[in-house]
Design a protein around this motif. Structure first.
Motif, PDB file in Angstrom:
ATOM      1  N   ASP A 387     -32.862 -37.632 -30.407  1.00 45.51           N
ATOM      2  CA  ASP A 387     -34.183 -38.172 -30.740  1.00 45.51           C
ATOM      3  C   ASP A 387     -34.458 -39.520 -30.063  1.00 45.51           C
ATOM      4  OD1 ASP A 387     -32.349 -39.649 -32.206  1.00 45.51           O
ATOM      5  OD2 ASP A 387     -33.621 -39.781 -33.993  1.00 45.51           O
ATOM      6  N   ALA A 388     -33.597 -39.942 -29.159  1.00 49.07           N
ATOM      7  CA  ALA A 388     -33.793 -41.227 -28.479  1.00 49.07           C
ATOM      8  C   ALA A 388     -34.573 -41.028 -27.182  1.00 49.07           C
ATOM      9  CB  ALA A 388     -32.447 -41.881 -28.176  1.00 49.07           C
ATOM     10  N   LYS A 389     -35.401 -42.012 -26.845  1.00 52.44           N
ATOM     11  CA  LYS A 389     -35.948 -42.086 -25.501  1.00 52.44           C
ATOM     12  C   LYS A 389     -34.865 -42.697 -24.615  1.00 52.44           C
ATOM     13  CE  LYS A 389     -40.775 -42.619 -26.905  1.00 52.44           C
ATOM     14  NZ  LYS A 389     -41.991 -43.491 -26.841  1.00 52.44           N
ATOM     15  N   TRP A 390     -34.767 -42.184 -23.392  1.00 55.81           N
ATOM     16  CA  TRP A 390     -33.636 -42.586 -22.544  1.00 55.81           C
ATOM     17  C   TRP A 390     -34.091 -42.745 -21.110  1.00 55.81           C
ATOM     18  CZ3 TRP A 390     -30.684 -38.541 -19.594  1.00 55.81           C
ATOM     19  CH2 TRP A 390     -29.654 -39.098 -18.826  1.00 55.81           C
ATOM     20  N   LEU A 391     -33.646 -43.846 -20.489  1.00 58.36           N
ATOM     21  CA  LEU A 391     -33.853 -44.080 -19.063  1.00 58.36           C
ATOM     22  C   LEU A 391     -32.505 -44.292 -18.402  1.00 58.36           C
ATOM     23  CD1 LEU A 391     -35.814 -44.753 -16.636  1.00 58.36           C
ATOM     24  CD2 LEU A 391     -35.369 -47.151 -17.206  1.00 58.36           C
ATOM     25  N   HIS A 392     -32.278 -43.534 -17.328  1.00 60.04           N
ATOM     26  CA  HIS A 392     -31.104 -43.729 -16.479  1.00 60.04           C
ATOM     27  C   HIS A 392     -31.571 -44.259 -15.142  1.00 60.04           C
ATOM     28  CE1 HIS A 392     -27.693 -43.010 -13.936  1.00 60.04           C
ATOM     29  NE2 HIS A 392     -28.181 -41.914 -13.386  1.00 60.04           N
ATOM     30  N   MET A 393     -31.056 -45.427 -14.741  1.00 61.92           N
ATOM     31  CA  MET A 393     -31.403 -46.019 -13.453  1.00 61.92           C
ATOM     32  C   MET A 393     -30.180 -45.976 -12.546  1.00 61.92           C
ATOM     33  SD  MET A 393     -33.047 -49.750 -12.447  1.00 61.92           S
ATOM     34  CE  MET A 393     -34.676 -49.374 -13.112  1.00 61.92           C
ATOM     35  N   ASP A 394     -30.273 -45.193 -11.478  1.00 61.03           N
ATOM     36  CA  ASP A 394     -29.223 -45.102 -10.467  1.00 61.03           C
ATOM     37  C   ASP A 394     -29.555 -46.129  -9.388  1.00 61.03           C
ATOM     38  OD1 ASP A 394     -27.309 -44.298  -8.587  1.00 61.03           O
ATOM     39  OD2 ASP A 394     -27.487 -42.189  -9.134  1.00 61.03           O
ATOM     40  N   LEU A 395     -28.735 -47.164  -9.301  1.00 59.13           N
ATOM     41  CA  LEU A 395     -29.078 -48.373  -8.553  1.00 59.13           C
ATOM     42  C   LEU A 395     -28.804 -48.220  -7.058  1.00 59.13           C
ATOM     43  CD1 LEU A 395     -27.674 -50.945 -11.113  1.00 59.13           C
ATOM     44  CD2 LEU A 395     -30.086 -50.612 -10.556  1.00 59.13           C
ATOM     45  N   ALA A 396     -29.632 -47.434  -6.417  1.00 62.30           N
ATOM     46  CA  ALA A 396     -29.488 -47.230  -4.971  1.00 62.30           C
ATOM     47  C   ALA A 396     -29.741 -48.507  -4.195  1.00 62.30           C
ATOM     48  CB  ALA A 396     -30.450 -46.130  -4.512  1.00 62.30           C
ATOM     49  N   GLY A 397     -30.526 -49.422  -4.758  1.00 61.86           N
ATOM     50  CA  GLY A 397     -30.946 -50.610  -4.028  1.00 61.86           C
ATOM     51  C   GLY A 397     -30.344 -51.909  -4.501  1.00 61.86           C
ATOM     52  N   SER A 398     -29.198 -51.870  -5.180  1.00 61.17           N
ATOM     53  CA  SER A 398     -28.666 -53.100  -5.779  1.00 61.17           C
ATOM     54  C   SER A 398     -27.687 -53.845  -4.894  1.00 61.17           C
ATOM     55  CB  SER A 398     -27.982 -52.784  -7.110  1.00 61.17           C
ATOM     56  OG  SER A 398     -26.794 -52.032  -6.892  1.00 61.17           O
ATOM     57  N   PHE A 399     -27.272 -53.244  -3.756  1.00 69.34           N
ATOM     58  CA  PHE A 399     -26.261 -53.879  -2.910  1.00 69.34           C
ATOM     59  C   PHE A 399     -26.472 -53.426  -1.476  1.00 69.34           C
ATOM     60  CE2 PHE A 399     -22.083 -54.512  -0.993  1.00 69.34           C
ATOM     61  CZ  PHE A 399     -21.646 -55.697  -1.571  1.00 69.34           C
TER      62      PHE A 399
END
Length: 427
Positions: A387-399
């Motif tokens: 029942d949770a809203k969920w966001l997954h961020m795959d950090l392609a641009g962090s390095f």
């Protein structure tokens, strides 16, 4: 003291003798000539050119320098090595916000660019906890679970990935609570904190391993975002979980063919020890789910597939909730960062099948096979409360492995502002 280069913006074309140059000079004055639709990109590229020419001090002057234009200039101007300086312009509120952003960015850069020898899993957890404590004071409490205590509390993934190192794996559990003991948790945050990733027995090639100190970028980014939100007046209860380990080869390291049984009962066959990030995040997502928070956000340098899909100037985002995707894109636009949604459907949970367990941690093919970023997100989804809203961020641009037209080599901090805005403003 080195005299600062004064930097202004203009819509005028450069004089004919400058040809098509986007920066022209007159004494210690540099003019950035904005031509075309994407002014922010032009400003960041111009800042990189100035810095690459050896200019270490810049003073922004004149019209047109709004908050985001000043920030993207900074993103192009800063480098991993110290010795640069920027003087902001604008009103007090703008300069205060820029100072807060820079404090968070410095923390994220310092942590992500640190050598793996100097940043053990426990040290990562400790530094993150103390930094948030410095910002939040008595509103912040935290504890660090390390080594065999992880097994006692059934954090199976973090322990398995980290047991091959002499330095113990760890989970940071942090509570920012400005509202009182019984306040509900509004947001739960999870960060991947692999302080060095050799690939384990699925050993990386040397060139692929060189910059794997950055594999804790998710932990640094999500911590920096929480810190920035606190500095900007965060008034809701937030919990943070960092999943920290070194993925090394030894007689104690986890192996291909191992089966992990998680706290929620899900069994996972290890078919690739280099797909370790999802194994540690599974623990963090379960811990986040147990808080009852209506919104769960995780950030991780998770897959090369995301980089192949969106490049290094975007971060890939995933959610089964279209409203979460829309809100994330809105927040990213507002702070001049870039995100792009990739597919996530219920059947992605089953795209890493196993003959021996509920799922495998990847597919036994190079790079995890087609749709690898979505398949990784589908794996993570198994560990998120229904029942949770969920966001997954795959950090392609962090390095950035090496300097380019927009960024110096090293941590970029791309994603911090988007996540901070979500933390602060999400319902």
């Amino acid at each position: 003291m080195t005299q600062a280069m004064r930097v202004t913006l203009t819509q005028e074309a450069p004089a004919a003798h400058w040809g098509k140059a986007d920066i022209t000079f007159e004494g210690n004055l540099a003019r950035i000539h904005l031509q075309g639709a994407d002014a922010l990109r032009q400003i960041q590229m111009a800042a990189r050119k100035l810095r690459s020419q050896g200019i270490a001090s810049a003073a922004l002057e004149g019209e047109g320098w709004d908050l985001n234009r000043q920030w993207v200039f900074a993103q192009g101007f800063v480098t991993a090595k110290a010795g640069w300086d920027i003087s902001w312009t604008g009103d007090e509120a703008t300069q205060s916000e820029l100072a807060s952003r820079m404090e968070a960015a410095r923390f994220v850069r310092q942590l992500t660019n640190e050598t793996p020898e100097n940043l053990s899993p426990v040290k990562l957890a400790t530094q993150a906890g103390h930094w948030i404590k410095e910002l939040g004071g008595d509103k912040v409490s935290f504890r660090i679970i390390e080594g065999e205590q992880l097994l006692e509390e059934q954090w199976i993934g973090i322990h398995a990935v980290g047991r091959g190192s002499e330095r113990p794996p760890a989970m940071l559990e942090l509570d920012y609570n400005p509202l009182g003991a019984d306040a509900p948790v509004s947001v739960a945050l999870v960060g991947k904190g692999i302080t060095f990733d050799s690939g384990g027995y699925s050993l990386k090639a040397s060139e692929g391993m060189l910059n794997m100190k950055c594999d804790m970028g998710g932990a640094a980014t999500i911590t920096g975002a929480l810190g920035l939100a606190i500095k900007n007046g965060l008034s809701k209860r937030v919990k943070l979980f960092l999943c920290c380990a070194e993925n090394l080869v030894s007689g104690r390291a986890y192996k291909l063919g191992d089966i992990l049984t998680y706290k929620n009962g899900v069994t996972v066959e290890v078919v690739n020890t280099d797909a370790e990030g999802r194994l540690v995040l599974a623990d963090g997502l379960q811990a986040a789910s147990a808080t009852g928070a209506p919104l769960i956000i995780d950030a991780a340098t998770l897959t090369g597939a995301a980089v192949m899909a969106v490049g290094g100037n975007y971060n890939a985002i995933f959610s089964p909730d279209e409203a979460v995707i829309a809100l994330t894109r809105e927040k990213a636009r507002s702070v001049a960062e870039r995100v792009w949604p990739l597919p996530l459907d219920p059947w992605h949970k089953d795209m890493c099948p196993s003959a021996y367990a509920d799922t495998a941690n990847s597919r036994p093919v190079k790079g995890g096979g087609a749709g690898g970023a979505s398949n990784a997100a589908g794996f993570l989804w198994r560990f998120v409360r229904d029942d949770a809203k969920w966001l997954h961020m795959d950090l392609a641009g962090s390095f950035e492995d090496s300097a380019g037209a927009l960024w110096a080599a090293g941590a970029t901090t791309h994603g911090v502002l988007t996540l901070a805005a979500l933390i602060k403003d999400a319902d």
